[in-house]
Write an enzyme that holds these catalytic residues in place. Sequence first.
Site, PDB file in Angstrom:
ATOM      1  N   SER A 196       0.819  -1.213   0.000  1.00  0.00           N
ATOM      2  CA  SER A 196       0.000   0.000   0.000  1.00  0.00           C
ATOM      3  C   SER A 196       0.850   1.260   0.000  1.00  0.00           C
ATOM      4  CB  SER A 196      -0.914   0.014   1.224  1.00  0.00           C
ATOM      5  OG  SER A 196      -1.547  -1.232   1.383  1.00  0.00           O
TER       6      SER A 196
HETATM    7  N1  SAH Z   1      -0.763  -4.969   4.133  1.00  0.00           N
HETATM    8  C1  SAH Z   1      -0.003  -5.254   2.926  1.00  0.00           C
HETATM    9  C2  SAH Z   1      -0.720  -4.884   1.655  1.00  0.00           C
HETATM   10  C3  SAH Z   1      -1.746  -5.878   1.375  1.00  0.00           C
HETATM   11  S1  SAH Z   1      -2.430  -5.986  -0.241  1.00  0.00           S
HETATM   12  C4  SAH Z   1       1.366  -4.627   2.971  1.00  0.00           C
HETATM   13  O1  SAH Z   1       1.679  -3.920   3.937  1.00  0.00           O
HETATM   14  O2  SAH Z   1       2.149  -4.885   2.043  1.00  0.00           O
HETATM   15  C5  SAH Z   1      -3.819  -6.987   0.219  1.00  0.00           C
HETATM   16  C6  SAH Z   1      -3.512  -8.413   0.588  1.00  0.00           C
HETATM   17  O3  SAH Z   1      -4.713  -9.006   1.024  1.00  0.00           O
HETATM   18  C7  SAH Z   1      -3.000  -9.260  -0.569  1.00  0.00           C
HETATM   19  O4  SAH Z   1      -1.746  -9.796  -0.267  1.00  0.00           O
HETATM   20  C8  SAH Z   1      -4.064 -10.358  -0.697  1.00  0.00           C
HETATM   21  O5  SAH Z   1      -3.529 -11.638  -1.024  1.00  0.00           O
HETATM   22  C9  SAH Z   1      -4.672 -10.369   0.685  1.00  0.00           C
HETATM   23  N2  SAH Z   1      -6.019 -10.927   0.774  1.00  0.00           N
HETATM   24  C10 SAH Z   1      -7.091 -10.732  -0.034  1.00  0.00           C
HETATM   25  N3  SAH Z   1      -8.152 -11.437   0.401  1.00  0.00           N
HETATM   26  C11 SAH Z   1      -7.750 -12.108   1.529  1.00  0.00           C
HETATM   27  C12 SAH Z   1      -8.384 -13.012   2.436  1.00  0.00           C
HETATM   28  N4  SAH Z   1      -9.660 -13.386   2.318  1.00  0.00           N
HETATM   29  N5  SAH Z   1      -7.658 -13.493   3.474  1.00  0.00           N
HETATM   30  C13 SAH Z   1      -6.355 -13.146   3.637  1.00  0.00           C
HETATM   31  N6  SAH Z   1      -5.705 -12.294   2.808  1.00  0.00           N
HETATM   32  C14 SAH Z   1      -6.386 -11.784   1.766  1.00  0.00           C
END
Ligand code: SAH
Length: 213
Positions: free
Chosen positions: A61
């Site tokens: 992000s």
């Molecule tokens: N917090 C992260 C950015 C995350 S991007 C950072 O600091 O880099 C969003 C993430 O959510 C992705 O890696 C995706 O795989 C995950 N995601 C999406 N749906 C999900 C679910 N149901 N359970 C767990 N992770 C999920």
Amino acid sequence: MSVSAETKMQFLYALRSKGVTDTKVLTAMERVDRAVFVKGIFAERAYEDMPLPISCGQTISQPSIVGIMTQALKVSPRDKVLEIGTGSGYQAAILSHLARRVYTVDRYRRLVTQAQAIFTAQDITNITTFTADGSYGFAEQAPFDKILLTAAAEDPPGPLLQQLRVGGIMVLPVGQSDTVQSLIRVTRLETGFDYEELRPVRFVPLLEGLGAD
Ligand code: SAH
């Protein structure tokens, strides 16, 4: 390669000018080197305030949004925090400097393994990582003081609302499309939930089940 003091100062200035004003959050963000969470050609852009691609087609992000979400969560040193969407691990690393313990989950095993390796290399010992569909939370460790979602849900998932302590806070992007989403803060009261809308945001969707790798 370590980051120059000037680059860090500009980074912190950009965060402040975009509304990240909480000193504890800024200090935590100063301590975490975003470059170690971004690989290859994008690492040199780690100190720009923009989202960047990571493995599995996901994104790390935008730092100012990470700051705003962390600030909205009002983390205190005794808190047990659950993060849904480990991604690169950057957000979890920031939370680890503010909370007692952080549980972070992603649906891609590969992202979880990579993030865990970075936490180990950085001597961060208060983060527990796991691979699962995070919509169901982590019942064994509930209730949580704080819950943060970094993927957008249509509505706050029921199991996560249930796993929030009374007085606890959950921050998440909600919205039905990729383009129109709001960051909201949900506070659990004795008698129900209080909802506040914070600002428009754009996140990848919260998906069901496990990822392919
Ligand atoms: N917090 C992260 C950015 C995350 S991007 C950072 O600091 O880099 C969003 C993430 O959510 C992705 O890696 C995706 O795989 C995950 N995601 C999406 N749906 C999900 C679910 N149901 N359970 C767990 N992770 C999920």
